[in-house]
Design a protein around this motif. Structure first.
Motif, mmCIF file in Angstrom:
data_model
loop_
_atom_site.group_PDB
_atom_site.id
_atom_site.type_symbol
_atom_site.label_atom_id
_atom_site.label_comp_id
_atom_site.label_asym_id
_atom_site.label_seq_id
_atom_site.Cartn_x
_atom_site.Cartn_y
_atom_site.Cartn_z
ATOM 1 N N SER A 1 0.862 -1.188 0.169
ATOM 2 C CA SER A 1 -0.035 -0.007 -0.092
ATOM 3 C C SER A 1 0.941 1.329 -0.065
ATOM 4 C CB SER A 1 -0.874 0.013 1.364
ATOM 5 O OG SER A 1 -0.221 0.040 2.419
ATOM 6 N N GLN A 2 2.167 1.082 0.299
ATOM 7 C CA GLN A 2 2.909 2.334 0.521
ATOM 8 C C GLN A 2 4.006 2.346 -0.659
ATOM 9 O OE1 GLN A 2 5.269 2.956 4.006
ATOM 10 N NE2 GLN A 2 3.516 2.219 5.404
ATOM 11 N N ILE A 3 3.596 1.502 -1.818
ATOM 12 C CA ILE A 3 4.317 1.590 -2.935
ATOM 13 C C ILE A 3 3.524 2.003 -4.142
ATOM 14 C CG2 ILE A 3 5.494 0.288 -4.988
ATOM 15 C CD1 ILE A 3 6.326 -1.800 -2.378
ATOM 16 N N SER A 4 3.750 3.099 -4.853
ATOM 17 C CA SER A 4 2.861 3.785 -6.083
ATOM 18 C C SER A 4 2.320 2.473 -7.017
ATOM 19 C CB SER A 4 3.505 4.455 -6.839
ATOM 20 O OG SER A 4 2.940 4.935 -7.951
ATOM 21 N N PRO A 5 0.935 2.607 -7.163
ATOM 22 C CA PRO A 5 0.498 1.789 -8.281
ATOM 23 C C PRO A 5 1.199 1.869 -9.588
ATOM 24 C CG PRO A 5 -1.519 2.645 -6.682
ATOM 25 C CD PRO A 5 -0.046 3.321 -6.522
ATOM 26 N N ASP A 6 1.360 2.928 -9.857
ATOM 27 C CA ASP A 6 2.263 2.877 -11.096
ATOM 28 C C ASP A 6 3.600 2.267 -10.975
ATOM 29 O OD1 ASP A 6 0.552 4.931 -12.407
ATOM 30 O OD2 ASP A 6 1.462 6.718 -11.293
ATOM 31 N N LEU A 7 4.371 2.047 -9.989
ATOM 32 C CA LEU A 7 5.403 1.304 -9.868
ATOM 33 C C LEU A 7 5.089 -0.106 -9.984
ATOM 34 C CD1 LEU A 7 8.594 1.276 -9.865
ATOM 35 C CD2 LEU A 7 8.330 1.420 -7.406
ATOM 36 N N GLN A 8 4.038 -0.440 -9.331
ATOM 37 C CA GLN A 8 3.642 -1.945 -9.409
ATOM 38 C C GLN A 8 3.276 -2.199 -10.804
ATOM 39 O OE1 GLN A 8 0.681 -2.648 -6.526
ATOM 40 N NE2 GLN A 8 1.229 -1.088 -5.030
ATOM 41 N N HIS A 9 2.569 -1.314 -11.360
ATOM 42 C CA HIS A 9 2.291 -1.786 -12.720
ATOM 43 C C HIS A 9 3.192 -1.526 -13.712
ATOM 44 C CE1 HIS A 9 -1.952 -0.092 -11.521
ATOM 45 N NE2 HIS A 9 -1.951 -1.387 -10.946
ATOM 46 N N ALA A 10 3.980 -0.808 -13.563
ATOM 47 C CA ALA A 10 5.446 -0.879 -14.546
ATOM 48 C C ALA A 10 5.980 -2.022 -14.281
ATOM 49 C CB ALA A 10 6.348 0.502 -14.381
ATOM 50 N N VAL A 11 6.405 -2.288 -13.200
ATOM 51 C CA VAL A 11 7.194 -3.728 -12.960
ATOM 52 C C VAL A 11 6.362 -5.096 -13.485
ATOM 53 C CG1 VAL A 11 8.396 -5.177 -11.296
ATOM 54 C CG2 VAL A 11 8.464 -2.809 -10.861
ATOM 55 N N ILE A 12 5.269 -4.940 -13.265
ATOM 56 C CA ILE A 12 4.639 -5.974 -14.041
ATOM 57 C C ILE A 12 4.583 -6.074 -15.384
ATOM 58 C CG2 ILE A 12 2.055 -7.206 -14.536
ATOM 59 C CD1 ILE A 12 1.316 -6.471 -11.607
ATOM 60 N N ALA A 13 4.352 -4.745 -16.172
ATOM 61 C CA ALA A 13 4.342 -4.724 -17.546
ATOM 62 C C ALA A 13 5.864 -5.000 -18.047
ATOM 63 C CB ALA A 13 3.961 -3.217 -17.950
#
Length: 226
Positions: free
Chosen positions: A69-81
């Protein structure tokens, strides 16, 4: 004498098998515990520290575990992508990605390998950065355990917190502070794509030099609805 040798070899094989089974069970139990307990260290941490000691160089570990929850969703999504576009669809192995990576490697155009985030997490936790048939075999047997006991959200949380993002820099929080001097929760979309682009070669790549690949990641994010 031949009888003695045969008996010795049989005993040696039995002991080796027993040691392997015990080590595998310890790793599996560690994965079970990781559902609730944040890992204090990883095989990559130990490997880098040993390398620094052998070469007589300084080594400073920067590692702090933060909730997803303390990690930006943008970073989560970028790493998955960037690392594993089918993360939420597969069960630990993406056979299509493995095939594509093999074909790209033969053509000399590979950007990333075929390993999933789950595979990379297991490798980071237990095996370090080395490659061997034995390591790969053990990894293959532990990946289904990780998928079963951890679930996707915890796997992603663990991976983002233990993955190497620079010299002595591990996890999203210190990666953002090291490269951008901001917290992981405040990183923007462009910065996230550039950070994701340096994986899995964080000691050779720099975010500011990843213009082309970061644009590819951003396009993948758009295609995935992020």
């Amino acid at each position: 004498m031949p009888t003695f040798r045969k008996g010795f070899l049989r005993s040696l094989v039995r002991w080796l098998v027993l040691v392997i089974v015990v080590l595998w069970l310890m790793a599996a139990l560690t994965l079970v515990a990781a559902r609730w307990i944040d890992p204090p260290t990883t095989a990559v941490h130990v490997e880098r520290r040993l390398q620094a000691w052998i070469h007589g160089t300084s080594y400073h570990l920067h590692y702090a575990f933060v909730p997803l929850s303390q990690i930006s969703p943008d970073l989560q999504h970028a790493v998955i992508a960037a690392e594993d576009a089918r993360f939420y669809q597969h069960h630990g192995f993406d056979w299509h990605a493995i095939q594509v990576a093999a074909e790209d490697d033969m053509e000399g155009g590979r950007i990333r390998g075929g390993s999933t985030i789950t595979q990379q997490l297991v490798k980071n936790l237990f095996f370090g950065t080395g490659r061997s048939i034995l390591r790969k075999g053990a990894e293959v047997t532990l990946v289904p355990v990780a998928e079963l006991v951890l679930g996707k959200r915890r796997i992603l949380e663990l991976y983002l917190n233990v993955v190497e993002w620079g010299p002595g820099v591990y996890g999203a929080e210190f990666a953002c502070r090291y490269h951008y001097r901001i917290s992981a929760r405040n990183i923007d979309r462009q910065q996230a794509a550039r950070l994701a682009a340096i994986l899995p070669l964080p000691l050779k790549r720099r975010p500011e030099r990843m213009n082309r690949y970061s644009e590819i990641i951003l396009e993948r994010m758009r295609q995935m609805g992020w």
